[in-house]
Write a protein that holds these residues in place. Structure first.
Motif, PDB file in Angstrom:
ATOM      1  N   GLY A   1       0.718  -1.185   0.174  1.00  0.00           N
ATOM      2  CA  GLY A   1       0.123   0.178  -0.040  1.00  0.00           C
ATOM      3  C   GLY A   1       0.911   1.123   0.111  1.00  0.00           C
ATOM      4  N   ALA A   2       2.149   1.182   0.194  1.00  0.00           N
ATOM      5  CA  ALA A   2       3.223   2.385  -0.052  1.00  0.00           C
ATOM      6  C   ALA A   2       2.775   3.202  -1.313  1.00  0.00           C
ATOM      7  CB  ALA A   2       4.457   2.085   0.306  1.00  0.00           C
ATOM      8  N   PRO A   3       2.253   4.150  -1.353  1.00  0.00           N
ATOM      9  CA  PRO A   3       1.713   4.921  -2.596  1.00  0.00           C
ATOM     10  C   PRO A   3       2.824   5.317  -3.367  1.00  0.00           C
ATOM     11  CG  PRO A   3       1.151   6.406  -0.755  1.00  0.00           C
ATOM     12  CD  PRO A   3       1.871   5.091  -0.122  1.00  0.00           C
ATOM     13  N   LYS A   4       2.715   5.236  -4.554  1.00  0.00           N
ATOM     14  CA  LYS A   4       3.776   5.562  -5.440  1.00  0.00           C
ATOM     15  C   LYS A   4       3.336   6.718  -6.147  1.00  0.00           C
ATOM     16  CE  LYS A   4       6.136   1.450  -6.227  1.00  0.00           C
ATOM     17  NZ  LYS A   4       6.106   0.051  -7.119  1.00  0.00           N
ATOM     18  N   THR A   5       4.148   7.904  -6.886  1.00  0.00           N
ATOM     19  CA  THR A   5       3.798   8.762  -7.549  1.00  0.00           C
ATOM     20  C   THR A   5       3.253   8.450  -8.972  1.00  0.00           C
ATOM     21  OG1 THR A   5       4.883  10.481  -6.225  1.00  0.00           O
ATOM     22  CG2 THR A   5       4.127  11.084  -8.325  1.00  0.00           C
ATOM     23  N   VAL A   6       2.228   8.599  -9.215  1.00  0.00           N
ATOM     24  CA  VAL A   6       1.739   8.086 -10.646  1.00  0.00           C
ATOM     25  C   VAL A   6       1.499   9.205 -11.505  1.00  0.00           C
ATOM     26  CG1 VAL A   6      -0.260   7.429 -11.977  1.00  0.00           C
ATOM     27  CG2 VAL A   6       0.300   6.087  -9.782  1.00  0.00           C
ATOM     28  N   VAL A   7       2.366   9.500 -12.408  1.00  0.00           N
ATOM     29  CA  VAL A   7       2.389  10.552 -13.444  1.00  0.00           C
ATOM     30  C   VAL A   7       1.250  10.005 -14.697  1.00  0.00           C
ATOM     31  CG1 VAL A   7       3.548  11.889 -15.166  1.00  0.00           C
ATOM     32  CG2 VAL A   7       4.640  10.932 -13.080  1.00  0.00           C
ATOM     33  N   ARG A   8       0.271  10.407 -14.597  1.00  0.00           N
ATOM     34  CA  ARG A   8      -1.036   9.802 -15.569  1.00  0.00           C
ATOM     35  C   ARG A   8      -0.582  10.122 -16.801  1.00  0.00           C
ATOM     36  NH1 ARG A   8      -6.174  11.457 -16.949  1.00  0.00           N
ATOM     37  NH2 ARG A   8      -7.523   9.515 -17.141  1.00  0.00           N
ATOM     38  N   GLY A   9      -0.618   9.007 -17.975  1.00  0.00           N
ATOM     39  CA  GLY A   9      -0.438   9.429 -19.124  1.00  0.00           C
ATOM     40  C   GLY A   9       1.067   9.652 -19.563  1.00  0.00           C
ATOM     41  N   LEU A  10       1.858   9.447 -18.280  1.00  0.00           N
ATOM     42  CA  LEU A  10       3.539   9.755 -18.382  1.00  0.00           C
ATOM     43  C   LEU A  10       3.788  11.132 -18.761  1.00  0.00           C
ATOM     44  CD1 LEU A  10       4.576   6.366 -20.116  1.00  0.00           C
ATOM     45  CD2 LEU A  10       4.615   7.313 -17.634  1.00  0.00           C
ATOM     46  N   LYS A  11       2.676  12.135 -18.723  1.00  0.00           N
ATOM     47  CA  LYS A  11       2.892  13.324 -19.309  1.00  0.00           C
ATOM     48  C   LYS A  11       4.237  14.021 -18.693  1.00  0.00           C
ATOM     49  CE  LYS A  11      -0.022  17.561 -19.863  1.00  0.00           C
ATOM     50  NZ  LYS A  11      -1.218  18.026 -19.788  1.00  0.00           N
ATOM     51  N   ASP A  12       5.011  14.479 -19.475  1.00  0.00           N
ATOM     52  CA  ASP A  12       6.156  15.124 -19.351  1.00  0.00           C
ATOM     53  C   ASP A  12       7.177  14.429 -18.681  1.00  0.00           C
ATOM     54  OD1 ASP A  12       5.399  17.593 -20.366  1.00  0.00           O
ATOM     55  OD2 ASP A  12       4.389  18.032 -18.082  1.00  0.00           O
ATOM     56  N   VAL A  13       6.842  13.046 -18.524  1.00  0.00           N
ATOM     57  CA  VAL A  13       8.061  12.030 -18.341  1.00  0.00           C
ATOM     58  C   VAL A  13       9.112  12.098 -19.390  1.00  0.00           C
ATOM     59  CG1 VAL A  13       8.676   9.598 -17.292  1.00  0.00           C
ATOM     60  CG2 VAL A  13       6.491  10.930 -16.443  1.00  0.00           C
ATOM     61  N   ALA A  14      10.387  12.023 -19.079  1.00  0.00           N
ATOM     62  CA  ALA A  14      11.521  11.525 -19.939  1.00  0.00           C
ATOM     63  C   ALA A  14      11.803  10.322 -19.869  1.00  0.00           C
ATOM     64  CB  ALA A  14      12.722  12.597 -19.773  1.00  0.00           C
ATOM     65  N   ALA A  15      11.535   9.339 -20.737  1.00  0.00           N
ATOM     66  CA  ALA A  15      11.657   7.988 -20.523  1.00  0.00           C
ATOM     67  C   ALA A  15      13.113   7.502 -21.013  1.00  0.00           C
ATOM     68  CB  ALA A  15      10.535   7.110 -21.317  1.00  0.00           C
TER      69      ALA A  15
ATOM     70  N   ASP B   1      21.045   1.917 -26.310  1.00  0.00           N
ATOM     71  CA  ASP B   1      20.869   2.139 -24.820  1.00  0.00           C
ATOM     72  C   ASP B   1      20.833   1.370 -23.968  1.00  0.00           C
ATOM     73  OD1 ASP B   1      20.487   4.083 -22.667  1.00  0.00           O
ATOM     74  OD2 ASP B   1      18.303   4.423 -22.971  1.00  0.00           O
ATOM     75  N   ALA B   2      20.437  -0.085 -24.641  1.00  0.00           N
ATOM     76  CA  ALA B   2      20.354  -1.141 -23.792  1.00  0.00           C
ATOM     77  C   ALA B   2      19.951  -1.264 -22.425  1.00  0.00           C
ATOM     78  CB  ALA B   2      22.033  -1.564 -23.853  1.00  0.00           C
ATOM     79  N   VAL B   3      18.659  -0.625 -22.266  1.00  0.00           N
ATOM     80  CA  VAL B   3      18.023  -0.714 -21.095  1.00  0.00           C
ATOM     81  C   VAL B   3      16.540  -1.255 -21.074  1.00  0.00           C
ATOM     82  CG1 VAL B   3      17.358   1.901 -20.943  1.00  0.00           C
ATOM     83  CG2 VAL B   3      17.356   0.540 -18.872  1.00  0.00           C
ATOM     84  N   LEU B   4      16.110  -2.099 -20.395  1.00  0.00           N
ATOM     85  CA  LEU B   4      14.623  -2.396 -20.321  1.00  0.00           C
ATOM     86  C   LEU B   4      13.679  -1.324 -19.987  1.00  0.00           C
ATOM     87  CD1 LEU B   4      12.639  -4.995 -20.654  1.00  0.00           C
ATOM     88  CD2 LEU B   4      13.007  -5.339 -18.164  1.00  0.00           C
ATOM     89  N   LEU B   5      12.841  -0.872 -20.977  1.00  0.00           N
ATOM     90  CA  LEU B   5      11.853  -0.109 -20.454  1.00  0.00           C
ATOM     91  C   LEU B   5      10.617  -0.713 -19.645  1.00  0.00           C
ATOM     92  CD1 LEU B   5      11.892   2.203 -23.595  1.00  0.00           C
ATOM     93  CD2 LEU B   5      12.366   2.912 -21.434  1.00  0.00           C
ATOM     94  N   ARG B   6      10.544  -0.525 -18.326  1.00  0.00           N
ATOM     95  CA  ARG B   6       9.801  -1.251 -17.565  1.00  0.00           C
ATOM     96  C   ARG B   6       9.409  -0.395 -16.373  1.00  0.00           C
ATOM     97  NH1 ARG B   6       6.805  -3.238 -13.560  1.00  0.00           N
ATOM     98  NH2 ARG B   6       6.500  -5.553 -13.576  1.00  0.00           N
ATOM     99  N   PRO B   7       8.200   0.363 -16.790  1.00  0.00           N
ATOM    100  CA  PRO B   7       8.018   1.208 -15.432  1.00  0.00           C
ATOM    101  C   PRO B   7       7.323   0.506 -14.332  1.00  0.00           C
ATOM    102  CG  PRO B   7       6.182   1.439 -17.314  1.00  0.00           C
ATOM    103  CD  PRO B   7       7.461   0.506 -17.723  1.00  0.00           C
ATOM    104  N   SER B   8       6.895   1.090 -13.205  1.00  0.00           N
ATOM    105  CA  SER B   8       6.099   0.370 -12.094  1.00  0.00           C
ATOM    106  C   SER B   8       4.832   1.010 -12.145  1.00  0.00           C
ATOM    107  CB  SER B   8       6.911   0.618 -10.715  1.00  0.00           C
ATOM    108  OG  SER B   8       6.708   2.011 -10.442  1.00  0.00           O
ATOM    109  N   SER B   9       4.097   0.714 -11.251  1.00  0.00           N
ATOM    110  CA  SER B   9       2.551   1.010 -11.282  1.00  0.00           C
ATOM    111  C   SER B   9       2.187   1.257  -9.755  1.00  0.00           C
ATOM    112  CB  SER B   9       1.401  -0.020 -11.893  1.00  0.00           C
ATOM    113  OG  SER B   9       1.767  -1.033 -11.250  1.00  0.00           O
TER     114      SER B   9
END
Ligand SMILES: CC(C)(COP(=O)(O)OP(=O)(O)OC[C@H]1O[C@@H](n2cnc3c(N)ncnc32)[C@H](O)[C@@H]1OP(=O)(O)O)[C@@H](O)C(=O)NCCC(=O)NCCS
Length: 377
Positions: A4-18, A353-361
């Motif tokens: 239950g520890a909340p994580k910050t959700v950036v809805r739609g990944l808006k302005d997130v640089a992946a 870049d060789a990094v797995l793109l795998r966000p959390s939720s």
């Protein structure tokens, strides 16, 4: 365990640089750069194959290099016979984007580089995909018209061959110029949804055909690349300039979105719009175009007055493609036939870049529910 520890959700990944990228920069203040070049300095001064070269080789070509590269693209336009047969066997009423998605995946079965994952093999695949995506689109259209697809001509450049194979007749000089501008303006656009989707697939070290298949499925959606076809549906529904106000105001009163408007990144007008508006204005001598253009100008004014938003790429591009005699169900496949140059460049950059793109939720479901066996439920 931090249940239950909340994580910050950036809805739609808006302005997130992946990830970092050097391919294109979408500046929210209304400019777009391809590998450092402002598109305003490129459109009308280069041909599409130069952009394709730029994305692969990370620099603009010299004339001799461009000639060689264009020839290589044209030479790769031929599809495996099994793919041509499969295109011809698709149901007539399925959308061309469905066929494109399936046949790019199908092409992967005939990859001459097999499982080789070297930089050289990926560059060869990139060129083949840039060449063959347009041929799939042309072959589908021709076969649905009951006509053969002409073979590419060595005396034509790559983009010219695409329209020639699609329509069966070569474009004139004005049409060729429009085609290059359109393809350049569609070539890349930062981490848009389809490019990001392609990069996620590439980030698992999956093959380029799989990553492009992912991108095509993503581009198809009506709030991404599918918007241009919807724009034409809207313009056709409106029929005459006199109906624009009532139609658009009605949609806005009902809180409906107007297709071809709004953008996730730009806070001002999309820098591609002025080029596309100009292209369409210059085509107004063509049948249909002048009336469609006038409807567009009125829509633009009403939507801006009411919502303070601007047209995006798909708005005037729809009218430009119509002027090139491209049927509306092929607008998004045409978009894909240009965006493929950006997709393959991003896929290669992601491999590097060789990094797995795998966000959390942020899990907001329940914990500790009592399990009841199936027979007791
Ligand atoms: C491109 C798009 C998905 C961007 O979406 P986004 O960044 O998530 O922005 P939102 O959808 O949250 O929109 C923000 C606000 O602008 C409004 N808006 C955005 N696009 C709009 C449109 N095309 N027509 C009417 N209103 C629109 C939204 O209703 C919302 O208003 P509100 O804050 O009063 O609720 C969105 O503008 C859209 O759906 N456009 C139409 C489809 C299209 O042309 N797609 C091609 C994109 S290149």
């Amino acid at each position: 365990m931090n249940e239950g520890a909340p994580k910050t959700v950036v809805r739609g990944l808006k302005d997130v640089a992946a990830a970092e990228t050097r391919i294109s920069f979408v500046n929210p203040m209304g400019s777009l750069y391809y590998m450092g070049y402002n598109i305003d300095d490129l459109v009308g001064r280069i041909i599409y194959a130069e952009i394709a070269f730029l994305f692969i080789h990370k620099r603009l070509p010299k004339q001799k290099e461009l000639n060689k590269f264009s020839k290589a693209l044209v030479a790769e336009m031929k599809l495996p016979d099994a793919v041509v047969d499969s295109i011809k066997a698709t149901p007539r009423d399925c959308h061309p984007m469905d066929v494109l998605r399936t046949e790019v995946s199908h092409l992967g079965e005939y990859d001459p580089d097999g499982g080789e994952f070297s930089e050289a093999a990926n560059n060869r695949r990139a060129i083949r995909l840039m060449a063959q995506v347009p041929t799939i689109v042309a072959t589908l259209h021709r076969s649905r018209e009951g006509k053969e697809t002409p073979s590419p001509r060595e005396d034509f450049g790559f983009a010219t061959n695409f329209l020639y194979m699609f329509r069966g007749s070569p474009p004139d000089m004005d049409e060729t110029e429009v085609l290059h501008r359109l393809m350049i303006l569609h070539a890349d656009h930062g981490f848009n949804a389809s490019t990001f989707a392609a990069r996620v697939t590439a980030s698992t070290n999956s093959d380029m055909y799989s990553a492009v298949t992912t991108a095509i499925g993503t581009l198809k959606g009506p709030i991404h690349g599918g918007a241009s076809e919807k724009v034409m549906n809207m313009l056709n529904d409106i029929e005459v300039e006199e109906r624009v106000d009532e139609y658009i105001s009605g949609l806005l009163d009902d809180h409906k979105k107007i297709m071809g408007f709004g953008h996730r990144v730009y806070r001002v007008e999309d820098p591609r719009t002025k080029h596309l508006r100009g292209i369409v204005e210059n085509l107004c001598h063509r049948p249909r175009t002048s009336s469609l253009y006038n409807r567009c100008l009125l829509i633009e004014q009403i939507v801006h007055d009411r919502k303070k938003i601007y047209p995006n790429l798909d708005f005037y591009a729809a009218v430009a493609m119509d002027a090139l005699e491209i049927p509306k169900e092929y607008f998004t496949p045409f978009f894909a036939s240009s965006r493929i140059s950006g997709w393959v460049a991003h896929i290669i950059e992601q491999y590097e870049d060789a990094v797995l793109l795998r966000p959390s939720s942020d899990y907001v479901g329940e914990y500790g529910k009592k399990f009841i066996p199936i027979g007791e439920r």
